[in-house]
Every structure is written in structure tokens, then in C-alpha cells.
Write a protein that holds these residues in place. Structure first.
Motif: not given
Length: 393
Positions: A261-266
């Protein structure tokens, strides 16, 4: 201590010579191979005793592996050539049930996968998964399909025939040959190539495909990193009793999902900052259609034309119900040409890579024979002796 304080002068043009030379009798000069060389020479040549040289077994194995594995020749071709090739090979493998064609396709996929990924993981996958699955499908298919005229024995579910067993082997072979070709395609068709081919035609779909193909290996690599971290603190999925293993597995999965999820936001922030979706946005590409790509298209196109000509004459047909009938058998001239053309198509990436490797090895041998180190990589002491030696005449 510098060479100026010691009363010695560094050789002219020696970069960083004050760091590599020292006064006579200094521990920095005694017993060190290559003493007097420049700092850049030591760093680039990796002299023995230098801190920049790693002689550990792991480093040596990594150097040998990197030396053996060079960039694949077919992967460096134009993305359109790579995409059309894999599309043709995969469609032909899936649609054709001819055993000779499947055998040739399997041999070509195995050679190319071994070249790209290494022989050990490829053979391990085939021995552990492909062969047992083929046997399993070959045994399960006659239990539900009872077509054929060659009866072996009877079960409660019905007769078991040779045709059903052979067709089960063909179906399972088709599946795992396609998986082998897909593994090669996943290595060759990178994200940049998908975006280059479909970025302007179908930008949304090309973005989704590139992200999916990129996400799967990254997800697997991150899962391995998280599991190794949990293993270091004794919370691996394989340690403890059943309840503890389930709890540790849930923890690893939770961390992995959080990372995704954090990678998708980044990724979304990065795309927005780079102007994705704006009108008139340009894209840079390094791909050019050169002479080698044209020659590859010519060879593959001619081979495909011969193969389609043989297919039009019924060479590639195979029937398993009610009896087994294989086209092109016994061998005819048309069958030999058709099978040879299909072999050229399947083995083309491996042969192209072997030719490039032989050419590279020939050039490397010639370079080793003609190699002359520049003056700033030579030993200053030996270089001074050679320069001061009297010349004849």
C-alpha cells in the motif's frame, strides 16, 4: 605523510600519488605488491592487500557468475521483435497439439530459459513440478474422459483408453511449455518495452500491464526480505508450534500488505510529479530498429512462412479421438521442412545468443593479445626503468 615531505616526487600526471607512495622504510612501502602505483591504479586493478579487493568465496562466486552471464542478445533486439516472437510462439504452442511440435517447443523453451535464468532453477522446476504434474494429469484425464478405441482396463467410472492417457500428457505438456515460455517473456519483455510499444496506443492498459509484471517480482523479493528479517528475530513462519507459525505468517503478510500500500502511494505521487496524464507529455525511448532487427525479422518471417505452408498441407494436425492420428508421420519432405522451420523459430534466441557469445569471446581474446595498459596504470618504478633504458642507434 606526503611524498613532498619525504623528498620524493610523484610521477608526473599520477592522480592521487601522494596517497599511495611514502618514504623509504615506511610500512606503507615495504612488502606491499605494486607499491608506488597511484591510488586510482590500485583501486581499478585491485592489487593484493588493497582494501578494495574482496577475496571472499562469495565475492569470487559472484564475480564468476557475473562474468558468465552477460546481456542476452535476443533481449537487446527491438521490443516489437521480442513481442511478436513470444506472441507467435505462445499462440502456436497453445493451439497446436502435435507431439513433435510440442517437443521442439519444449526443447527451445528449456534452452532459452536455462540461458536466461540458469540451468539449476529451470531443471529444478521441471523435475519437481512439471514431470509430476504431467503424470498426474495423464492419470486423471482417463477417469473423466473415456473416448478412444484402445481399451486398457475398466474402472467403476468407465474404460481407460490409451488415447485418453496420451491426450492428458499432451495437455499437461502444453501447459508447462507455455509456462516456460512465459518465464522467458517475463525476463525479456521489461516494463520499458511494454510502455514503448503500447504507451501511445493504449496508455492505460500498457501502464497496468507494466505495473503488474513489475509488481509480481518485487512482491516476491520484498516477501523474502521481510521473512529474513523475521527469521533473524526468531519469528519465521517455520519456527514454533502450529499456533506460533500461523501468528508469524500473519505478521509477515501484514507487513507485506502494508509495504504494498505504501509503495502504491509512492508510485502515484511519483507519477503525478512527473506529469503523467498531461496533454502533450513526451516519452523518451532508447530503442531503435537496426539492421540486426531486420535480419531477425527476415529469418523468423521466412521460417514462419515455411511452417504455415506445411500446416496448410496438414502436417501439424493431430487427432486423439477416436484413434491417434499424427500429421506428417511417417516423415515426408513437407513434414521435415515444417518441423525444421519450427525448430529454427524456437531455437532462434538461443542460437543468436550463442553466436554473440562466440563473437564476444573472439573479440575478448583479441583484446587480451593487443591490450596495452596506459601509463597511469603502469608501475611507476618499472615505467621509469623502461623510459631511462638506452635506445639502440
Amino acid at each position: 605523510m606526503t611524498t613532498e615531505k619525504a623528498g620524493q616526487s610523484a610521477p608526473a600526471g599520477s592522480v592521487g600519488a601522494e596517497h599511495s607512495t611514502g618514504p623509504e622504510g615506511s610500512p606503507y612501502m615495504e612488502g606491499r605488491p605494486g607499491a608506488g602505483r597511484s591510488f586510482c591504479a590500485k583501486r581499478s586493478m585491485g592489487t593484493e592487500g588493497s582494501p578494495y579487493t574482496d577475496h571472499s568465496p562469495g565475492a569470487e562466486r559472484g564475480a564468476k557468475k557475473q562474468k558468465k552471464r552477460r546481456a542476452d542478445a535476443f533481449s537487446s533486439c527491438h521490443p516489437a521483435v521480442n513481442f511478436v516472437y513470444f506472441l507467435v510462439v505462445l499462440l502456436t504452442t497453445v493451439l497446436m497439439t502435435h507431439p513433435v511440435l510440442l517437443g521442439i517447443s519444449f526443447a527451445g523453451a528449456l534452452c532459452y530459459a536455462g540461458r536466461l535464468r540458469g540451468w539449476r532453477p529451470v531443471l529444478k522446476f521441471n523435475i519437481l513440478y512439471s514431470i509430476p504434474a504431467m503424470i498426474l494429469v495423464a492419470l486423471i484425464n482417463p477417469l473423466f474422459n473415456h473416448y478412444g478405441v484402445t481399451f486398457l482396463f475398466y474402472l467403476k467410472t468407465g474404460p481407460v483408453t490409451v488415447e485418453a492417457i496420451v491426450y492428458g500428457v499432451v495437455l499437461s505438456s502444453m501447459l508447462f511449455i507455455s509456462i516456460l515460455w512465459f518465464s522467458c517473456c517475463n525476463v525479456v519483455m521489461t516494463t520499458d518495452k511494454f510502455v514503448y510499444l503500447f504507451g501511445r496506443v493504449i496508455p492505460a492498459l500498457s501502464l497496468v500491464l507494466s505495473m503488474v509484471f513489475r509488481f509480481v517480482p518485487r512482491f516476491h523479493a520484498q516477501a523474502k526480505i521481510i521473512r529474513n528479517g523475521q527469521k533473524a528475530v526468531g519469528r519465521d513462519a517455520g519456527s514454533g508450534n502450529l499456533i506460533q507459525r500461523i501468528r508469524h505468517s500473519i505478521t509477515i503478510l501484514s507487513v507485506l500488505i502494508t509495504w504494498a500500500l505504501e509503495n502504491a502511494i509512492d508510485t502515484s505521487d511519483s507519477m503525478q510529479s512527473r506529469g503523467y496524464g498531461l496533454h502533450g507529455r513526451t516519452a523518451f525511448s532508447i530503442f531503435r530498429f537496426d539492421v540486426r532487427d531486420g535480419m531477425a525479422c527476415g529469418v523468423l518471417g521466412a521460417s514462419m512462412a515455411v511452417f504455415l505452408l506445411g500446416a496448410s498441407q496438414g502436417v501439424t494436425t493431430a487427432v486423439y479421438n477416436p484413434y491417434i492420428s499424427i500429421g506428417g508421420w511417417p516423415l515426408t519432405p513437407a513434414g521435415v521442412l515444417c518441423f525444421a522451420a519450427w525448430a529454427v523459430i524456437c531455437f532462434f534466441p538461443s542460437v543468436l545468443g550463442a553466436v554473440e557469445d562466440a563473437r564476444f569471446a573472439s573479440l575478448a581474446r583479441k583484446a587480451r593479445l593487443e591490450r596495452h595498459l596506459p601509463w597511469y596504470l603502469q608501475d611507476p618504478v618499472q615505467h621509469g626503468k623502461e623510459s631511462s633504458a638506452p635506445t639502440a642507434g
